[in-house]
Design an enzyme around this catalytic site. Structure first.
Site, PDB file in Angstrom:
ATOM      1  N   SER A 116       0.839  -1.193   0.000  1.00  0.00           N
ATOM      2  CA  SER A 116       0.000   0.000   0.000  1.00  0.00           C
ATOM      3  C   SER A 116       0.881   1.254   0.000  1.00  0.00           C
ATOM      4  O   SER A 116       1.699   1.421  -0.896  1.00  0.00           O
ATOM      5  CB  SER A 116      -0.959  -0.044   1.202  1.00  0.00           C
ATOM      6  OG  SER A 116      -1.977   0.927   1.084  1.00  0.00           O
ATOM      7  N   GLU A 212      -1.851  -2.633  -8.057  1.00  0.00           N
ATOM      8  CA  GLU A 212      -3.092  -2.769  -7.285  1.00  0.00           C
ATOM      9  C   GLU A 212      -3.378  -1.437  -6.638  1.00  0.00           C
ATOM     10  O   GLU A 212      -2.565  -0.526  -6.692  1.00  0.00           O
ATOM     11  CB  GLU A 212      -2.961  -3.894  -6.245  1.00  0.00           C
ATOM     12  CG  GLU A 212      -1.935  -3.640  -5.144  1.00  0.00           C
ATOM     13  CD  GLU A 212      -2.515  -2.972  -3.915  1.00  0.00           C
ATOM     14  OE1 GLU A 212      -3.691  -3.237  -3.574  1.00  0.00           O
ATOM     15  OE2 GLU A 212      -1.800  -2.173  -3.279  1.00  0.00           O
ATOM     16  N   HIS A 277      -4.795  -5.300  -1.467  1.00  0.00           N
ATOM     17  CA  HIS A 277      -5.848  -5.059  -0.474  1.00  0.00           C
ATOM     18  C   HIS A 277      -6.987  -6.055  -0.667  1.00  0.00           C
ATOM     19  O   HIS A 277      -8.107  -5.686  -1.006  1.00  0.00           O
ATOM     20  CB  HIS A 277      -6.384  -3.637  -0.613  1.00  0.00           C
ATOM     21  CG  HIS A 277      -5.379  -2.574  -0.305  1.00  0.00           C
ATOM     22  ND1 HIS A 277      -4.418  -2.163  -1.209  1.00  0.00           N
ATOM     23  CD2 HIS A 277      -5.190  -1.813   0.806  1.00  0.00           C
ATOM     24  CE1 HIS A 277      -3.692  -1.198  -0.662  1.00  0.00           C
ATOM     25  NE2 HIS A 277      -4.132  -0.966   0.555  1.00  0.00           N
TER      26      HIS A 277
END
Length: 307
Positions: A116, A212, A277
């Site tokens: 992330s 992502e 995620h």
């Protein structure tokens, strides 16, 4: 793009430091994550400022200087074998320039895990330290605490990396084919935000690019991909692996976007590869030479992620 240096694998009893380079960490989730690590026969130590919250900006886990000091101290501590991020959120970019990269390089290679917002640090560890890192679950993350697949895949990567040299996702091909390259990537919004910064690589040339994100509407993902395309950052990429797109809208709206923005690259593209995620997220090493088989939904590393 060439393969990066591989850190040593972990052994029972290894000391692992937990740091918070980005957002604030819920104490209850942190304690649950530490219990998981202790159950793996690891010795987790929590950096001093992990549970801090910035006095003005409550989306940060303490001040930039304190978050940077925690990461640097953990990395340069010879008794620490791995540094695990507690969570993402936002803030890694704010503290990356406060790190003494020369001192960290001198400390030698060790395992680094996160994803992330930690994408910014994956880029920095690649460009400044030349080091393989692990895009995987974080110590205070809900997926790490609750999901057996996420736990077991990370554990195998840390302790027995030869057992997960082939990452099998069950993914489907958006653009079929096979490709060889060096893995890299992370959150597409962070990769776009990193363009032109001191720690970002100049391009993904020669890479197998893993993408992502979370909470980004289709038009914002379009903007990020378009920015990477216009900057020439995707020139020469060998293949693309698409992970999870949690809270980014219905996937049937995203698939045409990915086909439109990535299909013209002329390289294999695989979707729903199961990292990021999502529930049961797989651990993907960055900086390792590998082969992508888009139709089989597999990524096969030339050698184990850790030595």
């Amino acid at each position: 793009m060439t393969s990066l240096r591989r850190p040593p694998r972990l052994a029972p009893g290894a000391r692992v430091a937990v740091v918070a380079p980005s957002g604030p960490v819920p104490e209850e989730r942190l304690q649950s994550g530490l219990d998981v690590l202790r159950g793996w026969d690891l010795d987790p130590v929590v950096a001093p400022h992990v549970l801090d919250r910035h006095g003005t900006f409550d989306y940060l886990a303490g001040t930039d200087a304190d978050r940077a000091a925690d990461l640097q101290a953990a990395w340069c501590d010879p008794s620490v074998d791995a540094v695990l991020c507690a969570r993402g959120g936002y803030g890694a970019q704010r503290m990356a320039d406060l790190l003494d990269w020369e001192e960290m390089r001198a400390a030698g290679p060790k395992v680094f895990v996160g994803f992330s917002d930690i994408t910014a640090l994956h880029e920095a560890f690649a460009t400044r330290l030349g080091l393989v890192t692990l895009h995987g679950p974080m110590a205070a993350g809900a997926d790490f605490i609750k999901n057996a697949r996420a736990q077991e895949h990370l554990k195998a990567t840390l302790f027995a990396p030869e057992t997960v040299r082939t990452i099998v996702s069950g993914a489907t091909s958006l653009v079929p084919g096979r490709a060889r390259g060096v893995t890299l990537g992370g959150s597409v919004s962070l990769l776009a935000a990193e363009l032109g910064t001191p720690h970002a690589r100049r391009s993904a040339h020669g890479g197998l690019l893993c993408l992502e994100d979370v909470g980004e509407a289709a038009y914002r993902l379009d903007r990020c991909l378009t920015q990477l395309l216009r900057a020439g950052w995707l020139d020469g990429v060998r293949g693309v692996l698409l992970g999870s797109w949690e809270a980014c809208g219905p996937y049937e709206r995203l698939r045409p976007l990915f086909a439109d923005r990535l299909g013209g690259l002329g390289v294999p593209v695989v979707e729903d590869f199961g990292f990021g995620h999502c529930e049961g997220a797989l651990t993907v090493p960055f900086g390792t030479a590998a082969e992508l088989d888009a139709e089989a939904g597999t990524l096969t590393l030339d050698e184990p992620a850790l030595r």
